[in-house]
Each structure stands twice: as C-alpha cells, then as structure tokens.
Scaffold this motif. Structure first.
Motif, short mmCIF file in Angstrom:
data_model
loop_
_atom_site.label_atom_id
_atom_site.label_comp_id
_atom_site.label_asym_id
_atom_site.label_seq_id
_atom_site.Cartn_x
_atom_site.Cartn_y
_atom_site.Cartn_z
N ALA A 176 -15.91 3.44 -3.24
CA ALA A 176 -15.00 4.16 -4.13
C ALA A 176 -13.76 4.63 -3.39
O ALA A 176 -12.64 4.57 -3.92
CB ALA A 176 -15.73 5.36 -4.75
N LEU A 177 -13.94 5.06 -2.15
CA LEU A 177 -12.80 5.55 -1.37
C LEU A 177 -11.86 4.40 -1.01
O LEU A 177 -10.64 4.58 -0.97
CB LEU A 177 -13.29 6.26 -0.11
N VAL A 178 -12.41 3.22 -0.74
CA VAL A 178 -11.57 2.05 -0.46
C VAL A 178 -10.72 1.71 -1.69
O VAL A 178 -9.51 1.45 -1.58
CB VAL A 178 -12.43 0.83 -0.05
N LEU A 179 -11.34 1.72 -2.86
CA LEU A 179 -10.59 1.43 -4.08
C LEU A 179 -9.58 2.53 -4.39
O LEU A 179 -8.51 2.27 -4.95
CB LEU A 179 -11.55 1.24 -5.25
N PHE A 180 -9.90 3.76 -4.03
CA PHE A 180 -8.95 4.87 -4.16
C PHE A 180 -7.70 4.58 -3.33
O PHE A 180 -6.57 4.71 -3.82
CB PHE A 180 -9.62 6.16 -3.68
N VAL A 181 -7.89 4.15 -2.09
CA VAL A 181 -6.76 3.83 -1.21
C VAL A 181 -6.01 2.61 -1.75
O VAL A 181 -4.77 2.55 -1.67
CB VAL A 181 -7.25 3.58 0.23
N PHE A 182 -6.74 1.65 -2.30
CA PHE A 182 -6.10 0.47 -2.88
C PHE A 182 -5.11 0.88 -3.97
O PHE A 182 -3.96 0.43 -3.98
CB PHE A 182 -7.16 -0.47 -3.47
N VAL A 183 -5.54 1.73 -4.90
CA VAL A 183 -4.66 2.17 -5.99
C VAL A 183 -3.50 2.99 -5.43
O VAL A 183 -2.37 2.90 -5.93
CB VAL A 183 -5.45 2.97 -7.05
N PHE A 184 -3.77 3.77 -4.39
CA PHE A 184 -2.71 4.57 -3.77
C PHE A 184 -1.59 3.67 -3.23
O PHE A 184 -0.41 3.93 -3.48
CB PHE A 184 -3.30 5.41 -2.63
N PHE A 185 -1.96 2.61 -2.51
CA PHE A 185 -0.96 1.70 -1.97
C PHE A 185 -0.30 0.86 -3.07
O PHE A 185 0.86 0.48 -2.95
CB PHE A 185 -1.59 0.77 -0.92
N TRP A 228 1.69 -5.43 1.04
CA TRP A 228 0.78 -5.91 2.09
C TRP A 228 -0.36 -4.94 2.31
O TRP A 228 -1.53 -5.35 2.48
CB TRP A 228 1.54 -6.14 3.41
N ALA A 229 -0.06 -3.65 2.32
CA ALA A 229 -1.11 -2.64 2.50
C ALA A 229 -2.12 -2.70 1.35
O ALA A 229 -3.33 -2.57 1.56
CB ALA A 229 -0.49 -1.24 2.58
N THR A 230 -1.61 -2.94 0.14
CA THR A 230 -2.48 -3.07 -1.03
C THR A 230 -3.41 -4.26 -0.87
O THR A 230 -4.63 -4.17 -1.08
CB THR A 230 -1.64 -3.23 -2.30
N PHE A 231 -2.83 -5.39 -0.52
CA PHE A 231 -3.59 -6.63 -0.37
C PHE A 231 -4.67 -6.49 0.71
O PHE A 231 -5.85 -6.83 0.48
CB PHE A 231 -2.63 -7.77 -0.02
N LEU A 232 -4.30 -5.96 1.86
CA LEU A 232 -5.26 -5.83 2.96
C LEU A 232 -6.37 -4.84 2.62
O LEU A 232 -7.53 -5.05 2.98
CB LEU A 232 -4.52 -5.40 4.24
N THR A 233 -6.02 -3.78 1.90
CA THR A 233 -7.04 -2.82 1.50
C THR A 233 -8.05 -3.46 0.54
O THR A 233 -9.24 -3.18 0.59
CB THR A 233 -6.40 -1.60 0.83
N SER A 234 -7.56 -4.33 -0.34
CA SER A 234 -8.47 -5.01 -1.27
C SER A 234 -9.49 -5.86 -0.50
O SER A 234 -10.64 -6.01 -0.95
CB SER A 234 -7.69 -5.89 -2.25
N LEU A 235 -9.10 -6.40 0.65
CA LEU A 235 -10.01 -7.21 1.46
C LEU A 235 -11.03 -6.35 2.19
O LEU A 235 -12.13 -6.82 2.50
CB LEU A 235 -9.21 -8.05 2.46
N VAL A 236 -10.69 -5.10 2.48
CA VAL A 236 -11.62 -4.20 3.15
C VAL A 236 -12.87 -3.98 2.30
O VAL A 236 -13.97 -3.77 2.81
CB VAL A 236 -10.94 -2.85 3.46
#
Length: 312
Positions: A176-185, A228-236
């Motif tokens: 959930a926290l990873v997806l939170f950061v994804f939406v943030f970026f 780029w930050a959004t894309f890389l976070t989605s891969l995390v």
C-alpha cells in the motif's frame, strides 16, 4: 390521458440538485475510486467481501465529495477569475457559500462515521486526514503560496490507496505504501500539463502554478523527472507485492509509454513549439488512462496469480 408536466419548480429543484452534485466534482471522485477498490483485491489476495467493497466506496465517495465541496467553498474567489471554473455553482450563485460549507461539512462527518462504523476506524481516520490535507493543507496553505502546491498537496489524492488496503486488513503494509508513493509521483506529471493548458487562467487568478512561474522547458524537465519516478516506483511493487506477469507486463508497457509521452512534451518545449503544438493535454489524458490501466492490473493480477499459480 393527461400528459405529465414539468413545472418551473421541478426544473429549479433538479437544477439545484445538479449544482450540488457539480460541487462534488464527480469526475475527480471516479479517479480516486479507481485507486481504491483494486488495492482491496491485492490486500485480500483474491476477491474481498462485496459488502466491504461497496461500504468502502460509498465512504470514499462521501470523503472525496466533502473535500471537493470545501475546496470549491474556499476557492470561490479565484474560481470567479478563471474561465475554466467560472461556471461553478458558487460563482454563478446557484449555491450560497453558507449552504456549500454546511454541505461539505455534513459530507465529511458522514464519511468518517460511515467508514468507522461499517468498515473500520483506521479507514475513517485516513478519510478525515484526506479531507484536511486537501481542504486545508492544499487549498489554504499551499495553493496560493508556492509552485510546489500540487506536489505536496497531492498527498491527499494518495490516501484512497491506503483506505482501500486498510479497509481489508485494518492495517497498513508495504504494498500500500509503494502505491501511495506511486500516486504521489504521478500527480505532478498528471496535473502540470493541465496547468500549462490553462496557464493564463492561473496567472489571472494569482495562483502560482509551476507553468505560470517557469517556462515550458523547465516545466517539461520536471514532468520527465516525475514520470520516471512514477514508472520506477510502479516496478518496485513487483517484488514487494509480490506481483505476477500480468501486472509486470502492464506496468512496463503503460509506464514506458507514460515516460515516452513526457519526453515528447519536453522535446516540443525545447524545439520552441507553441503550447498548441506541444499538446500538453495529450499527456494529461494519457496519465488518466495510465493510472486506470495500472490499477486494474493491480486488481486482476492477484486473482490469477494466486488462484492459478501456474500463470505466475
């Protein structure tokens, strides 16, 4: 047979109802819900209780509506100066400021009680936090003071992800926290192209959106960095989830296209093209498709990955 007649009173009544619905900004609510219910499938590792899904979405709708109505109430002065928002009910006088304030407050209280009593109190607390972040932190503290308004103000739009997870687990965890950061970026490269399109509107209203203060090249560079930050976070999320091949393929393809579109915008800015030629709204519209497709993959992937392990 006597034909039914629509009286002026009926017309006025439905016009008022539509005005109140407009204050809730339904299209924004749709986008927020798209990031809520797929996370419930991931948290459940399957299909969650449909009653829980419905209860969570209703509570989320009430919460988002409250935040949006209060935003309209607080921004009614600048909305009157912007062509894009000049027809909002508080500007046209269809709804009075006092009525909007009461409406927004009632919706907020209802959302907290609904989620607390029917889902859990962690989700209710997150709902309350989202309302405060959007109505106070973004609208009052940031929006009129800094070009980073949408960056940090976007935190409110990240919370539906946490609500979806907490509704199922009554806790928060790394996926959930990873997806939170994804939406943030994702929020800045989603919203800055819209701000480029309506740069003059924001300038006339005295709102320091980034495209008002910086040129297209500078804005384009920041959009690329956040893309780029959004894309890389989605891969995390792939190892953290963990996610299967369906999510992986969707994340790589849709995220890669998102990055490519951001670079296309930057290239146009560097070439000195006009905003009409750069077409920032193309990236804006794709960003909505991107987040929608990715979160659908968040929901679908665990259904197949855990139900049919051979597909994983």
């Amino acid at each position: 047979m006597t034909a039914s007649r629509v009286t002026p009173a009926d017309t006025d009544r439905w016009s008022t109802v539509r005005a109140y619905i407009s204050l809730c900004k339904p299209r924004i609510i749709e986008l927020l819900l798209i990031t809520t219910f797929p996370v419930m499938f991931l948290a459940e590792r399957g299909v969650p209780s449909w009653w829980l899904v419905i209860a969570t979405l209703v509570g989320g709708t009430l919460s988002a509506s409250s935040a949006n109505v209060l935003n309209c109430y607080l921004d009614r002065d600048i909305d009157a100066k912007m062509h894009r928002t000049s027809n909002r009910p508080l500007v046209t006088g269809q709804v009075s400021p006092r009525a909007a304030l009461v409406f927004g407050t009632v919706l907020g209280v209802a959302s907290v009680l609904w989620l607390g009593l029917l889902v859990n109190w962690l989700s209710a607390a997150l709902s309350f936090g989202a309302i405060v972040l959007y109505a106070w932190f973004y609208t009052i503290v940031l929006k009129r003071r800094t070009s980073q308004n949408i960056v940090w103000g976007g935190l409110a739009g990240c919370i539906p992800v946490l609500i979806g997870w907490s509704a199922v687990t009554n806790s928060l965890d790394w996926p959930a926290l990873v997806l939170f950061v994804f939406v943030f970026f994702w929020t800045p490269p989603h919203y800055w192209p819209l701000s480029m399109k309506f740069r003059e509107d924001y300038a006339n209203a005295g709102v320091p959106m980034l495209p008002v203060l910086e040129n297209n090249i500078a804005v384009g560079r920041k959009i690329v960095l956040y893309a780029w930050a959004t894309f890389l976070t989605s891969l995390v999320l792939i190892p953290v989830g963990p996610m299967g091949w369906i999510y992986t393929v969707v994340a790589v393809l849709s995220g890669g296209l998102f990055v490519m579109e951001s670079h296309t915008l930057l290239r146009g800015a560097r070439a000195g093209l006009s905003e009409a030629e750069i077409k920032p709204m193309r990236l804006f519209h794709y960003s909505i498709s991107y987040v929608s497709v990715l979160f659908m993959a968040v929901a679908i992937d665990p259904l197949l990955y855990w139900a049919l392990p051979g597909l994983g």
